[in-house]
Design an enzyme around this catalytic site. Structure first.
Site, PDB file in Angstrom:
ATOM      1  CB  CYS A  79      32.862  66.354  10.918  1.00 26.48           C
ATOM      2  SG  CYS A  79      31.750  65.003  11.150  1.00 26.48           S
TER       3      CYS A  79
ATOM      4  CB  SER B  29      34.227  55.947   6.324  1.00 24.26           C
ATOM      5  OG  SER B  29      33.313  56.327   5.347  1.00 24.26           O
TER       6      SER B  29
END
Lengths: 422, 271
Positions: A50, A109
């Site tokens: 995602c 991330s």
């Protein structure tokens, strides 16, 4: 041969673009198949989560492949190419390797050190492997990537401390109580945040769960979900005597638990420790309660403070991780270079064999009268000559020397190995 | 020979203490293992030195200050190793090994000659009484060390800024449990030590209460720990209060152990 990464992530693309570029289910298989058919692409892995979509490829020409992959994405997902220009990034060669290592180690991330990405990379690689979309280079690179990420996880503290409020609460509970499985837990009120924290606690194995909610029926439903029991809100004080962990989020406008009441509870509990988490805003529990011995009260800001400290800690650990990555890149680069010499040796051999074959044919055409024995002798001599000639360059290529890439380039040029139509 | 083994043990403990302090700042599984290895080897050497000294003197080597501190350190290390293998408590070594080293160093600096024991004190009571007293006191020392760890960890949790050692210190509950367990071990041993001491006095001088300052102090210590246990069992005093009490208790022991010299000579010849 070059390694190329083309992709986008949460930093370069909004969620609506990321959504549209997702390769899920059927699209993943179809996308992988079509990327493999692009003219410059030899091997491919598609990572689609995602927060990022990335295509890892081994290509013969990075520039050409970059173009064709961009075109493919635009066409496959039906998105205008101009919309992709600002969102897609590309890395090639050693920068691509560094990028993949960093992604897997969760340095790229949104939350540094989060553990999911490594599993997602493993899945993406295994899928490509099953679909035979990878070859020697990507297989090696992806395996290396996974081991580098694991090494960083064990050698640094990048994933050590909780970086979400609910996990921070569980972590604190574990530093107050040794074993949560012998502890009971009460949910006071049923706000969304409280529910999330309650779920984490329930998952870490508390013994029993009590729900006290103003609307008794809602409490009952929640209790059922956690395999616990519901009590009337008015009775919660009585339950406090047997409860070790309390999460409070009632939405009341004033304190529902005062210091004096808590002191009484502690006496009845014979001073057994209590951990109270007040998630409500405005707060529902008198902050003074934290001053009672063996009572540990945390509100939302306190937990956020813990999370902030932990996030800073992770960023510091990320620096150590970068050092490990630099080390691992070096070893991977060595392997890449050693790999380069193999196709060159093969090409050199093939070239020599082709010349031999050609010349023997010519000779036999001119001298059709030769007998079996003579033909063998000629063939033997030709083989001996080319073997003697290509032996020194082959040995030189196999040697692990400083200037091997120069040698490879020289041999390719001198023997015309990169010329077409041989 | 006993000197050689003693010095070797001291060296190993010293190294372990250094590693254990370094561990406070950065640690890994390897440093803990190396530290434990040094402690274990040091302990073996230490045991050999004590056995050899026993053979030389022909009695328990707990009579002069050098022997007493050395034997006390030995008991603490023994308990430390047992706790470490039983509970594997993070950072316990960092709180215990520096203490052991300091005790051993003071033992090393004290005169080591073997003095004859006055005849009326030569009896099997010497071994029984001192063994009980030393192991009991070692348990109290460990309890105090664990108590300090508890207070530090409690500070982290209460202050709402869990950082630094927070992650590596064990949970409050386990620290409190071990603290309590050590006191429940130390207390009966101390009780028995006092009783055997009285019996020994009876057999040596014909009087149970021919005490000195140390006897008085032993009783004060005994009362302190009686309070720790009593408040815990009856009033539920645990956690912070229990930790503080166990530290106070150990301080009274240290006063009894070292303070007596300032107050003149008593019957406990070694100090």
């Amino acid at each position: 041969m070059n390694i190329l990464v083309v992709g986008l992530n949460h930093k370069t693309a909004d969620v609506d673009i990321r959504e549209r570029l997702t390769f899920n289910g059927q699209k993943l298989e179809e996308g992988l198949r079509r990327i493999k058919t692009l003219p410059d692409v030899k091997e491919a892995v598609i990572l689609s989560t995602c927060n990022r979509v990335e295509i890892y490829t081994v290509v013969s020409s990075a520039a050409a492949a970059h173009e064709s992959i961009k075109n493919f994405i635009s066409e496959f997902h039906g998105i205008d190419r101009s919309a992709l220009e600002t969102t897609l990034y590309a890395y090639e060669g050693i920068n691509a390797v560094r990028h993949i290592f960093r992604v897997a180690a969760s340095l790229d991330s949104m939350i540094v050190g989060e553990p999911q990405i490594l599993g997602q990379i493993k899945d993406a690689f295994e899928f490509s492997l099953r679909k035979k979309a990878t070859g020697i280079l990507l297989n090696k690179l992806m395996k290396k990537t996974i081991s580098v990420a694991k090494r960083i996880r064990t050698e640094t503290k990048i994933a050590e401390n909780a970086v979400s409020i609910s996990f921070a609460a569980v972590e604190l509970a574990k530093k107050i109580f040794t074993d949560l499985s012998s502890k009971s837990f009460m949910l006071l009120g049923a706000g969304d945040m409280a529910e999330l924290a309650a779920r984490h606690l329930a998952n870490s194995g508390v013994r029993d769960v009590i729900v006290a909610n103003r609307t008794y029926e809602t409490g009952c439903e929640l209790a059922k979900e956690f395999n616990g029991r519901a009590v009337r809100f008015e009775d919660f004080m009585h339950e406090m005597v047997h409860t070790d962990i309390v999460i409070c989020s009632t939405g009341a406008s004033k304190y529902v638990l005062m210091k004096e009441q808590m002191q009484k509870v502690m006496k009845e509990r014979r001073q057994k420790p209590v951990f109270i988490i007040d998630i409500s805003v405005p707060r529902n529990i008198d902050p003074e309660i934290n001053n009672i011995d063996n009572v540990y009260l945390y509100d939302v800001d306190d937990l956020q403070g813990v999370v902030d400290t932990n996030v800073q800690g992770r960023q510091k650990e990320a620096e150590n991780a970068e050092v490990i990555i630099a080390e691992e890149i070096e070893t991977f680069q060595k392997w890449l270079i050693s790999l380069d010499s193999v196709p060159t040796i093969v090409a050199l051999r093939e070239r020599a064999d082709a010349v031999k074959k050609e010349e023997i044919e010519k000779l036999l055409n001119k001298l059709p009268a030769l007998g079996e024995k003579e033909r063998d002798a000629v063939e033997y001599m030709a083989s001996a000559i080319i073997n003697k000639l290509i032996h020194p360059p082959t040995t030189a290529l196999k040697e692990d020397s400083e200037d091997r890439d120069i040698l490879i380039a020289a041999i390719r040029k001198l023997y015309g190995l990169d010329e077409k139509g041989e | 020979m006993t000197t050689l083994f003693f010095e070797l043990a001291l060296t190993f403990y010293f190294t372990a203490a250094i590693i254990s302090v370094v561990e406070l700042f950065r640690s890994s599984k390897t440093t803990t293992k190396v530290m434990l290895l040094f402690v274990a080897v040091g302990f073996i050497l230490h045991t050999v030195s004590i056995v050899l000294r026993y053979a030389d003197a022909g009695r328990m080597p707990v009579v002069n200050p050098h022997e007493a501190t050395s034997f006390f350190s030995w008991c603490i290390v023994l308990l430390f190793l047992i706790l470490e293998f039983r509970y594997n408590i993070g950072l316990l070594g960092s709180f215990i090994m520096p203490l052991v080293f300091v005790l051993m160093l003071s033992s090393a600096m004290l005169p080591r000659e073997i003095k004859p024991l006055s005849p009326e004190l030569q009896s099997y009571w010497l071994s029984i009484h001192t063994l009980l007293a030393f192991i009991g006191n070692a348990a109290f020392a460990m309890a105090a060390g664990i108590g300090i760890m508890y207070l530090i960890q409690e500070r982290y949790v209460k202050s709402k800024h869990p950082s630094g050692l927070f992650q590596r210190l064990p949970s409050l509950q386990i620290l409190d449990e071990i603290n309590y367990r050590l006191i429940t071990i130390g207390f009966p041993l101390l009780t028995l030590a006092i009783i055997t001491g009285a019996l020994w006095a009876q057999s040596a001088w014909g009087s149970y209460l021919k005490g000195d300052f140390r006897v008085v102090w032993a009783i004060i210590t005994w009362l302190t720990y009686a309070v720790v246990l009593h408040t815990r069992l009856l009033a539920g005093w645990r956690g912070k209060r229990a930790a503080i009490l166990s530290i106070i208790g150990f301080l009274t022991i240290l006063i009894a152990f070292f303070g007596i010299k300032l107050l003149g000579k008593g019957l406990h010849v070694f100090l």
